[in-house]
Design a protein around this motif. Sequence first.
Motif, mmCIF file in Angstrom:
data_model
loop_
_atom_site.group_PDB
_atom_site.id
_atom_site.type_symbol
_atom_site.label_atom_id
_atom_site.label_comp_id
_atom_site.label_asym_id
_atom_site.label_seq_id
_atom_site.Cartn_x
_atom_site.Cartn_y
_atom_site.Cartn_z
ATOM 1 N N MET A 55 0.843 -1.190 0.000
ATOM 2 C CA MET A 55 0.000 0.000 0.000
ATOM 3 C C MET A 55 0.880 1.243 0.000
ATOM 4 O O MET A 55 1.974 1.227 0.547
ATOM 5 C CB MET A 55 -0.905 0.030 1.225
ATOM 6 N N PHE A 56 0.379 2.291 -0.598
ATOM 7 C CA PHE A 56 1.086 3.562 -0.634
ATOM 8 C C PHE A 56 0.256 4.636 0.025
ATOM 9 O O PHE A 56 -0.957 4.710 -0.169
ATOM 10 C CB PHE A 56 1.375 3.988 -2.073
ATOM 11 N N GLU A 57 0.932 5.447 0.789
ATOM 12 C CA GLU A 57 0.333 6.659 1.324
ATOM 13 C C GLU A 57 1.004 7.821 0.602
ATOM 14 O O GLU A 57 2.200 7.772 0.319
ATOM 15 C CB GLU A 57 0.598 6.778 2.823
ATOM 16 N N ILE A 58 0.217 8.820 0.298
ATOM 17 C CA ILE A 58 0.751 10.034 -0.308
ATOM 18 C C ILE A 58 0.292 11.199 0.549
ATOM 19 O O ILE A 58 -0.903 11.344 0.827
ATOM 20 C CB ILE A 58 0.270 10.234 -1.757
ATOM 21 N N LYS A 59 1.250 12.021 0.946
ATOM 22 C CA LYS A 59 0.886 13.190 1.741
ATOM 23 C C LYS A 59 0.021 14.133 0.902
ATOM 24 O O LYS A 59 0.258 14.319 -0.292
ATOM 25 C CB LYS A 59 2.137 13.903 2.240
ATOM 26 N N ASN A 109 5.810 -3.401 3.495
ATOM 27 C CA ASN A 109 5.038 -3.138 2.272
ATOM 28 C C ASN A 109 4.121 -1.929 2.354
ATOM 29 O O ASN A 109 3.137 -1.853 1.621
ATOM 30 C CB ASN A 109 4.255 -4.380 1.847
ATOM 31 N N ILE A 110 4.411 -0.992 3.243
ATOM 32 C CA ILE A 110 3.687 0.281 3.271
ATOM 33 C C ILE A 110 4.713 1.393 3.098
ATOM 34 O O ILE A 110 5.656 1.502 3.871
ATOM 35 C CB ILE A 110 2.885 0.486 4.572
ATOM 36 N N TYR A 111 4.502 2.191 2.047
ATOM 37 C CA TYR A 111 5.423 3.268 1.715
ATOM 38 C C TYR A 111 4.657 4.589 1.734
ATOM 39 O O TYR A 111 3.499 4.640 1.350
ATOM 40 C CB TYR A 111 6.027 3.050 0.324
ATOM 41 N N ARG A 112 5.351 5.648 2.146
ATOM 42 C CA ARG A 112 4.721 6.972 2.149
ATOM 43 C C ARG A 112 5.496 7.906 1.241
ATOM 44 O O ARG A 112 6.692 8.133 1.444
ATOM 45 C CB ARG A 112 4.686 7.567 3.555
ATOM 46 N N ILE A 113 4.813 8.436 0.235
ATOM 47 C CA ILE A 113 5.398 9.461 -0.620
ATOM 48 C C ILE A 113 5.195 10.782 0.094
ATOM 49 O O ILE A 113 4.059 11.202 0.325
ATOM 50 C CB ILE A 113 4.747 9.460 -2.007
ATOM 51 N N SER A 114 6.299 11.409 0.467
ATOM 52 C CA SER A 114 6.186 12.610 1.289
ATOM 53 C C SER A 114 6.827 13.845 0.670
ATOM 54 O O SER A 114 6.734 14.923 1.240
ATOM 55 C CB SER A 114 6.776 12.355 2.676
ATOM 56 N N ILE A 146 17.579 0.714 -6.425
ATOM 57 C CA ILE A 146 16.317 1.114 -5.814
ATOM 58 C C ILE A 146 16.228 0.526 -4.416
ATOM 59 O O ILE A 146 16.516 -0.652 -4.209
ATOM 60 C CB ILE A 146 15.132 0.654 -6.685
ATOM 61 N N VAL A 147 15.822 1.354 -3.458
ATOM 62 C CA VAL A 147 15.748 0.934 -2.061
ATOM 63 C C VAL A 147 14.492 0.119 -1.789
ATOM 64 O O VAL A 147 14.529 -0.859 -1.051
ATOM 65 C CB VAL A 147 15.819 2.166 -1.128
ATOM 66 N N ILE A 148 13.366 0.512 -2.384
ATOM 67 C CA ILE A 148 12.121 -0.228 -2.171
ATOM 68 C C ILE A 148 11.984 -1.288 -3.259
ATOM 69 O O ILE A 148 12.818 -1.379 -4.154
ATOM 70 C CB ILE A 148 10.894 0.713 -2.106
ATOM 71 N N CYS A 149 10.927 -2.067 -3.226
ATOM 72 C CA CYS A 149 10.796 -3.226 -4.123
ATOM 73 C C CYS A 149 10.153 -2.895 -5.466
ATOM 74 O O CYS A 149 9.591 -3.764 -6.121
ATOM 75 C CB CYS A 149 10.014 -4.333 -3.423
ATOM 76 N N GLY A 150 10.227 -1.648 -5.907
ATOM 77 C CA GLY A 150 9.655 -1.273 -7.186
ATOM 78 C C GLY A 150 9.764 0.217 -7.428
ATOM 79 O O GLY A 150 10.475 0.928 -6.715
ATOM 80 N N VAL A 151 9.054 0.677 -8.443
ATOM 81 C CA VAL A 151 9.060 2.091 -8.823
ATOM 82 C C VAL A 151 7.618 2.565 -8.934
ATOM 83 O O VAL A 151 6.809 1.969 -9.638
ATOM 84 C CB VAL A 151 9.794 2.319 -10.161
ATOM 85 N N PHE A 152 7.318 3.642 -8.246
ATOM 86 C CA PHE A 152 5.995 4.244 -8.243
ATOM 87 C C PHE A 152 5.888 5.247 -9.385
ATOM 88 O O PHE A 152 6.858 5.926 -9.706
ATOM 89 C CB PHE A 152 5.777 4.927 -6.894
ATOM 90 N N LEU A 153 4.722 5.336 -10.012
ATOM 91 C CA LEU A 153 4.478 6.281 -11.096
ATOM 92 C C LEU A 153 3.179 7.029 -10.834
ATOM 93 O O LEU A 153 2.144 6.407 -10.601
ATOM 94 C CB LEU A 153 4.374 5.544 -12.440
ATOM 95 N N VAL A 154 3.253 8.363 -10.864
ATOM 96 C CA VAL A 154 2.060 9.211 -10.791
ATOM 97 C C VAL A 154 2.003 10.010 -12.081
ATOM 98 O O VAL A 154 2.979 10.650 -12.471
ATOM 99 C CB VAL A 154 2.100 10.178 -9.587
ATOM 100 N N MET A 181 3.123 -3.642 -14.216
ATOM 101 C CA MET A 181 2.623 -2.397 -13.640
ATOM 102 C C MET A 181 1.315 -2.727 -12.940
ATOM 103 O O MET A 181 0.402 -3.267 -13.555
ATOM 104 C CB MET A 181 2.403 -1.347 -14.729
ATOM 105 N N LYS A 182 1.241 -2.414 -11.658
ATOM 106 C CA LYS A 182 0.056 -2.702 -10.856
ATOM 107 C C LYS A 182 -0.602 -1.391 -10.424
ATOM 108 O O LYS A 182 0.059 -0.360 -10.370
ATOM 109 C CB LYS A 182 0.427 -3.519 -9.633
ATOM 110 N N THR A 183 -1.871 -1.460 -10.107
ATOM 111 C CA THR A 183 -2.575 -0.316 -9.542
ATOM 112 C C THR A 183 -2.626 -0.502 -8.034
ATOM 113 O O THR A 183 -3.353 -1.360 -7.540
ATOM 114 C CB THR A 183 -4.003 -0.222 -10.121
ATOM 115 N N PRO A 184 -1.812 0.242 -7.306
ATOM 116 C CA PRO A 184 -1.742 0.027 -5.847
ATOM 117 C C PRO A 184 -2.893 0.706 -5.127
ATOM 118 O O PRO A 184 -3.557 1.604 -5.655
ATOM 119 C CB PRO A 184 -0.426 0.710 -5.478
ATOM 120 N N ASN A 185 -3.135 0.251 -3.907
ATOM 121 C CA ASN A 185 -4.038 0.963 -3.009
ATOM 122 C C ASN A 185 -3.315 2.227 -2.566
ATOM 123 O O ASN A 185 -2.198 2.151 -2.081
ATOM 124 C CB ASN A 185 -4.384 0.128 -1.790
ATOM 125 N N VAL A 186 -3.952 3.373 -2.757
ATOM 126 C CA VAL A 186 -3.345 4.662 -2.412
ATOM 127 C C VAL A 186 -4.225 5.339 -1.378
ATOM 128 O O VAL A 186 -5.436 5.450 -1.567
ATOM 129 C CB VAL A 186 -3.182 5.557 -3.657
#
Length: 145
Positions: free
Chosen positions: A1-5, A35-40, A112-120, A137-142
């Motif tokens: 899961m991804f959190e975005i500020k 498996n929880i990352y925060r884009i800050s 890469i530090v995390i297990c993939g690359v996020f795209l917005v 390419m997956k559609t993550p829970n945001v």
Amino acid sequence: MFEIKESVIEQLRTYCQTDGNEVGGILTGSVISDNIYRISNMSKPCIAFNSSNRYRFVRDAAKANSFIKEDFESSDHTRVYVGEWHTHPENDPHPSSVDIESIIEIFTKSNIVICGVFLVIVGLKSNYYGFYDGHSMKTPNVKIV
């Protein structure tokens, strides 16, 4: 899961491509738990000189790497590169084949530090959120925080 500020979402919206050229940059964030990352944080556009048009831009690697290094240092080594952002001049954007190839190349050739690359992809009415995990390419829970 991804959190975005929410502050990152607000900044992304300022680059909405209502007219003009495509722009893009870097996303940084932290690992919150398994498996929880925060884009800050996000960079301003990192565009190579005279390389942008309505449907394409070339990222300035030196600007991008400088932002990643400065953000890592200023966060006491907690924020790392997590992905890319860019604009599309469409209401509900989806990645082009060039976008996906670019993310695969970044995943393959970068440390890469995390297990993939996020795209917005910032659209006129909504954003596209994707995560490339090395296979697809997956559609993550945001979650906006």
